[in-house]
Scaffold this active site. Structure first.
Site, PDB file in Angstrom:
ATOM      1  N   SER A 284      36.466  52.005  36.669  1.00  0.00           N
ATOM      2  CA  SER A 284      35.074  51.655  36.939  1.00  0.00           C
ATOM      3  C   SER A 284      35.016  50.880  38.239  1.00  0.00           C
ATOM      4  O   SER A 284      36.005  50.229  38.624  1.00  0.00           O
ATOM      5  CB  SER A 284      34.519  50.786  35.797  1.00  0.00           C
ATOM      6  OG  SER A 284      33.251  50.223  36.140  1.00  0.00           O
TER       7      SER A 284
ATOM      8  N   TYR B 176      34.617  42.678  31.118  1.00  0.00           N
ATOM      9  CA  TYR B 176      34.771  44.081  31.513  1.00  0.00           C
ATOM     10  C   TYR B 176      35.477  44.168  32.855  1.00  0.00           C
ATOM     11  O   TYR B 176      36.355  45.028  33.046  1.00  0.00           O
ATOM     12  CB  TYR B 176      33.388  44.739  31.567  1.00  0.00           C
ATOM     13  CG  TYR B 176      33.423  46.238  31.755  1.00  0.00           C
ATOM     14  CD1 TYR B 176      34.190  47.047  30.932  1.00  0.00           C
ATOM     15  CD2 TYR B 176      32.639  46.844  32.739  1.00  0.00           C
ATOM     16  CE1 TYR B 176      34.201  48.429  31.101  1.00  0.00           C
ATOM     17  CE2 TYR B 176      32.642  48.213  32.904  1.00  0.00           C
ATOM     18  CZ  TYR B 176      33.424  49.001  32.085  1.00  0.00           C
ATOM     19  OH  TYR B 176      33.439  50.371  32.251  1.00  0.00           O
TER      20      TYR B 176
END
Length: 253
Positions: free
Chosen positions: A138, A151
């Site tokens: 990501s 995250y």
């Protein structure tokens, strides 16, 4: 492993929804043998029925499930490509309010799950002579942002693991690819992270054209079907409206 399967067989994790499901569809359309892996057997079975993929319900963070998955794929003839898509985010808390259980879940799925599956399949991927590992990370693993620490940390770790794997396995002719998407509108990602449909909707509010799961799956398909000597080390894919993690154009309704 036959020559045909050696060059056209993949395990795809996170295959019951979103980018994983779209990747299964994209590779099956190319004629690949695909082992579709996810925890939810019912959704996975529907994907398999629609695409002709082989469904294997498994939790990639569970050692016994990984061992069983490897055994089933081996019996079926093996793979030359491992596509680690399973992952996700939980929570958007700042570190001062961090929930330990959210961080543990994110590390289990994004980091340890990817490691365990890659470790299990490495001997098979080495043996085929032209193996590929693709990790879906990501842009959260490339630049930190407020409220994203857990995250960020998990995806930074996955990003680092991908780079280390490339260095460690190049002498085995293993191709290691990282695909790092920005804002992707999928059925479940924001909902799972925030736990509320209204809050999830606000993530994409006013963004004219966020990426779709199919957009990302098409990039994955291209990366793993390119000639093996072509290694797309790192691919960052964002919608045009997202110039950076912190700069997203939202149009007023």
């Amino acid at each position: 492993m036959t020559e045909e399967m050696r060059t056209k067989a993949a395990v795809v994790t996170g295959a019951s929804t979103g980018i994983g499901e779209a990747t299964v569809r994209a590779l099956r359309a190319e004629g690949w043998t695909v082992f579709a892996v996810a925890r939810r057997a019912d959704r996975l079975a529907a994907v398999a029925e629609a695409t002709g993929a082989t469904a294997i319900a498994a939790d990639i963070a569970d050692d016994d499930d990984v061992e069983r998955l490897l055994a089933e794929v081996t019996r079926a003839g093996g793979i030359d490509t491992l596509i680690n898509i399973a992952g996700g985010a939980r929570g958007a808390d700042r570190i001062a309010d961090a929930k330990t259980e959210d961080w543990e879940w994110m590390f289990d799925v994004n980091v340890l799950g990817t490691m365990k599956l890659t470790r299990a399949f490495l001997p098979m991927l080495r043996a085929c002579g032209e193996g590929t590992v693709l990790n879906l990370t990501s842009t959260a693993g490339l630049a930190a942002y407020e409220g994203g620490a857990g995250y960020n940390a998990a995806k930074f770790a996955q990003h680092a693991m991908t780079g280390a794997l490339r260095l460690e396995e190049v002498e085995n002719n293993l191709r290691v690819i990282e695909v790092a998407p920005g804002l992707v509108q999928t059925e479940e990602f924001a909902l799972n992270r925030l736990g509320d449909q209204e809050a999830a909707g606000k993530v994409y509010q006013g963004v004219e054209k966020p990426l779709t799961a199919e957009d990302v799956a098409d990039v994955v398909r291209y990366a793993v079907t390119a000639p093996h000597h072509v290694n797309l080390d790192q691919i960052v894919i964002r919608p045009v409206a997202q110039a950076a993690n912190h700069k997203l154009i939202r149009k007023q309704s």
